[in-house]
Write a protein that holds these residues in place. Structure first.
Motif, PDB file in Angstrom:
ATOM      1  N   ASN A  25       0.823  -1.211   0.000  1.00 56.50           N
ATOM      2  CA  ASN A  25       0.000   0.000   0.000  1.00 56.50           C
ATOM      3  C   ASN A  25       0.858   1.262   0.000  1.00 56.50           C
ATOM      4  OD1 ASN A  25      -2.326  -1.551   0.058  1.00 56.50           O
ATOM      5  ND2 ASN A  25      -2.568  -1.432   2.272  1.00 56.50           N
ATOM      6  N   ILE A  29       1.110   4.288  -3.005  1.00 55.40           N
ATOM      7  CA  ILE A  29       0.940   5.715  -2.733  1.00 55.40           C
ATOM      8  C   ILE A  29       2.216   6.479  -3.073  1.00 55.40           C
ATOM      9  CG2 ILE A  29       0.602   7.424  -0.904  1.00 55.40           C
ATOM     10  CD1 ILE A  29      -1.951   6.119  -1.761  1.00 55.40           C
ATOM     11  N   GLN A  30       3.374   5.884  -2.780  1.00 59.50           N
ATOM     12  CA  GLN A  30       4.644   6.534  -3.114  1.00 59.50           C
ATOM     13  C   GLN A  30       4.758   6.754  -4.619  1.00 59.50           C
ATOM     14  OE1 GLN A  30       7.186   3.618  -1.311  1.00 59.50           O
ATOM     15  NE2 GLN A  30       7.723   4.941   0.398  1.00 59.50           N
ATOM     16  N   ILE A  32       2.365   7.124  -6.754  1.00 60.68           N
ATOM     17  CA  ILE A  32       1.448   8.208  -7.131  1.00 60.68           C
ATOM     18  C   ILE A  32       2.041   9.565  -6.775  1.00 60.68           C
ATOM     19  CG2 ILE A  32      -0.800   9.256  -6.625  1.00 60.68           C
ATOM     20  CD1 ILE A  32      -1.893   6.419  -6.254  1.00 60.68           C
ATOM     21  N   ILE A  33       2.614   9.685  -5.569  1.00 64.30           N
ATOM     22  CA  ILE A  33       3.203  10.950  -5.139  1.00 64.30           C
ATOM     23  C   ILE A  33       4.375  11.338  -6.032  1.00 64.30           C
ATOM     24  CG2 ILE A  33       4.530  12.043  -3.276  1.00 64.30           C
ATOM     25  CD1 ILE A  33       2.771  10.553  -1.286  1.00 64.30           C
ATOM     26  N   PHE A  60      -3.276  16.074  -4.518  1.00 62.68           N
ATOM     27  CA  PHE A  60      -2.001  15.748  -3.880  1.00 62.68           C
ATOM     28  C   PHE A  60      -2.151  15.730  -2.365  1.00 62.68           C
ATOM     29  CE2 PHE A  60       2.171  16.553  -2.120  1.00 62.68           C
ATOM     30  CZ  PHE A  60       3.006  15.771  -2.913  1.00 62.68           C
ATOM     31  N   PHE A  63      -3.628  12.395  -1.261  1.00 68.43           N
ATOM     32  CA  PHE A  63      -2.654  11.302  -1.272  1.00 68.43           C
ATOM     33  C   PHE A  63      -1.573  11.518  -0.212  1.00 68.43           C
ATOM     34  CE2 PHE A  63      -4.237  10.703  -5.694  1.00 68.43           C
ATOM     35  CZ  PHE A  63      -4.685   9.404  -5.536  1.00 68.43           C
ATOM     36  N   THR A  66      -3.074  10.353   3.002  1.00 67.82           N
ATOM     37  CA  THR A  66      -3.118   8.895   2.985  1.00 67.82           C
ATOM     38  C   THR A  66      -1.741   8.306   3.257  1.00 67.82           C
ATOM     39  OG1 THR A  66      -4.925   8.965   1.376  1.00 67.82           O
ATOM     40  CG2 THR A  66      -3.756   6.875   1.604  1.00 67.82           C
ATOM     41  N   TYR A  67      -0.713   8.898   2.671  1.00 70.38           N
ATOM     42  CA  TYR A  67       0.661   8.438   2.864  1.00 70.38           C
ATOM     43  C   TYR A  67       1.073   8.553   4.331  1.00 70.38           C
ATOM     44  CZ  TYR A  67       5.745   8.138   2.161  1.00 70.38           C
ATOM     45  OH  TYR A  67       7.077   7.787   2.223  1.00 70.38           O
TER      46      TYR A  67
END
Length: 250
Positions: A25, A29-30, A32-33, A60, A63, A66-67
């Motif tokens: 997970n 997310i990483q 995507i960032i 952004f 996310f 979320t990160y």
């Protein structure tokens, strides 16, 4: 009741599956960032107040929040120290809530008079947490005598986390001394995206194409580049040389 430490309530096999899920997970997310930082920064640099930039900042921020939660969730796999887990949860919650109240692009709920000090505080709290999670994760993937899927996901997670963390460090340094990266960019997400781009260029051995970088940041860049090389060697030498877990005798 939702337990703070997964190590206290899960068996070894269950904990391994939980870590694999959490590592995966975080990696997603990483990615995507990083993609946001590398491909969508141009509208922010052109005009951070435009409608397009506001949408990018909103997505952004989601996310990013979320990160932050996933980092805390990952940390729970590594330690039974409830105080550490509670403190990091409180700090990350404070960072996320404050960031939303201050940075919400469509309506500023809280107006910060000293933006430089505000950003310095946020990143000054976030960077040590990132380093803490990285330290636990490195210890985790290099412990044990078998190659398992959670270690492979963990190796990717650490690599990306280091790139993002060095981006946070460069951002922190440019907040203290604006322009030290060699470019003059608006503080906040525009500057952060440029710092993340610079970090992954260094980590990947790509020329960032920036002149006028301060000597201190250049020296830190050398440390990041050397670390990336050594880390790759250790991953190949350690993990790929381990027997697969299914060969374990019970």
């Amino acid at each position: 009741m939702f337990g703070f430490s997964l190590k206290q309530i899960l068996s070894k096999r269950e904990l391994q599956r939980e870590k694999q899920k959490d590592y995966r997970n975080v990696v997603l997310i990483q990615i995507i960032i990083v993609i946001f930082g590398l491909t969508l920064s141009e509208p922010l640099l052109a005009d951070s107040k435009s409608a397009e930039s506001k949408l990018i900042i909103s997505v952004f921020s989601f996310f990013g929040a979320t990160y932050a939660f996933l980092l805390w969730d990952l940390l729970r796999n590594f330690t039974d120290n409830r105080r550490l887990i509670s403190v990091i949860f409180a700090v990350l919650s404070g960072i996320v809530i404050t960031g939303i109240l201050v940075e919400f692009p469509y309506y500023q709920i809280i107006n910060v008079s000293n933006r430089q000090m505000y950003l310095l505080t946020i990143h000054g709290l976030l960077f040590p947490i990132e380093v803490t999670v990285i330290s636990f994760a490195i210890h985790d993937i290099f412990s044990g005598g078998f190659l398992s899927p959670d270690k492979l996901w963990g190796a990717a997670c650490i690599y990306l986390m280091v790139g993002i963390s060095f981006g946070s460090l460069y951002d922190l340094l440019t907040i203290i001394r604006p322009g030290s990266l060699g470019i003059n960019v608006e503080l906040g997400l525009p500057n952060y995206s440029e710092c993340v781009t610079y970090s992954f260029c260094v980590l990947g051995g790509v020329d960032p194409g920036i002149e006028g970088t301060s000597r201190f940041i250049r020296n830190i860049s050398v440390i990041e580049a050397v670390w990336g090389t050594i880390y790759g060697m250790l991953i190949i030498g350690k993990l790929l040389g381990l027997p697969r877990q299914e060969n374990e005798t019970t």
